[in-house]
Design a protein around this motif. Structure first.
Motif: not given
Length: 342
Positions: A306-311, A313-319
């Motif tokens: 249940q992580i923030d949906s905007f976060l 997207i950020l995590i995917r971008g960092l990976i």
């Protein structure tokens, strides 16, 4: 007292091996860490049902990624995969026999013919990409960017903002059916992965793909028809995208504009995160499988905690950024090694 200079000492063989294999090791290590983390963070993650969900979720992306693997191994890129998937999915739905759809020359179009028209559409768009890139000389980035708009135009022209629901029975079975409780769309992905791996690993065409991506000039001197190989890779990519669009429409239950737009980045990320070199000649379907698993586990696991949906997207971008850094780093290592060996 004298000291030996160590600054010019060469790294050990094991160190060189690990550095050269970082592109393959890093994605696999990332996958293992993600599996451990999400299994601990959420009891509902490490279950058979959730594993089936992950396979289903990555299937459409995976079919696109198989075709993209061929193109990226050649040192090229295809930005039109999602647009071609949209267009092909809409074509198969638009021409499926039903009362609310137009007929061609007053003759109802049967389901099998709708599939043929859809396949012809994606293959034709792939041929246009191939012709523009190989014969006209347009860089693949620009050519497929233009094709992205062409595919979007075809989609808009056919549905005009509406939603199409009907698809042929065979497409519906492949996209939304089950075999012994196992989703057929995942079986379609498995078939594409196996065929792609066999083609790249055990056929002459596959060897030519690696030769073109590794050293295009050397491939030409060896008698390889580079234009033909590049063109074939782009057509294969377009057909894979088209089939992904058809089974995706069946899986989601409708065909509409921009339905697969978000899959472009995911498909490219699956290939790159898995370790296939953006510079061509290194990687393969095995790397793409690992990349797909990393993205699938990441997206599914983040939903479970249940992580923030905007976060998210950020995590995917960092990976993806980390994968690109590793990709370029390993390429630089290889360039240094070649320079030292010269």
């Amino acid at each position: 007292m004298t000291f030996q200079q160590t600054s010019t000492a060469r790294p050990s063989k094991s160190s060189l091996f690990l550095r050269s294999q970082m592109r393959n090791i890093a994605p696999f290590a990332t996958l293992i860490l993600l599996l451990i983390f999400f299994s601990i963070a959420s009891p509902s993650f490490a279950t058979i049902d959730n594993a089936s969900n992950i396979l289903t979720q990555i299937s459409v992306t995976g079919i696109m990624a198989v075709g993209l693997t061929f193109v990226i191994l050649c040192g090229e890129i295809d930005l039109s995969v999602a647009s071609i998937a949209n267009a092909t999915g809409i074509v198969v739905a638009y021409f499926t026999l039903q009362e609310s759809y137009v007929n061609i020359a007053n003759i109802p179009v049967a389901g099998w013919l709708a599939v043929v028209l859809a396949l012809a559409t994606c293959a034709g768009l792939g041929l246009v990409n191939a012709f523009g890139t190989t014969f006209i000389g347009i860089p693949s980035f620009i050519m497929t960017l233009a094709m992205m708009q062409i595919g979007a135009g075809i989609s808009a022209l056919l549905v005009r903002g509406q939603i199409a629901y009907n698809v042929p029975d065979i497409v519906s079975t492949l996209g939304s059916g089950n075999v012994g409780g196992f989703p057929t769309i995942a079986l379609v992905l498995l078939a594409f992965l196996v065929v792609g791996h066999v083609t790249l690993t055990y056929t002459r065409f596959g060897r030519y793909i690696y030769m073109v991506g590794g050293n295009r000039e050397a491939a030409e001197y060896s008698g390889v028809n580079v234009k033909l190989i590049l063109g074939a890779a782009l057509v294969i990519c377009a057909v894979c995208s088209g089939i992904a669009g058809m089974v995706g429409v069946a899986h989601f239950g409708s065909a509409q504009q921009n339905e697969f737009d978000g899959y472009l980045l995911d498909a490219i990320a699956a290939v790159v995160v898995g370790g296939t070199s953006l510079f061509g000649g290194r990687g393969g379907i095995g790397n793409t499988i690992v990349g797909l698993c990393v993205l699938g586990v990441l997206n599914n696991g983040l939903d479970h905690i249940q992580i923030d949906s905007f976060l998210k997207i950020l995590i995917r971008g960092l990976i993806l950024l980390a994968a690109l850094i590793v990709n370029v780093y390993v390429q630089n290592i290889r360039s240094v090694e070649r320079a030292e060996g010269a």
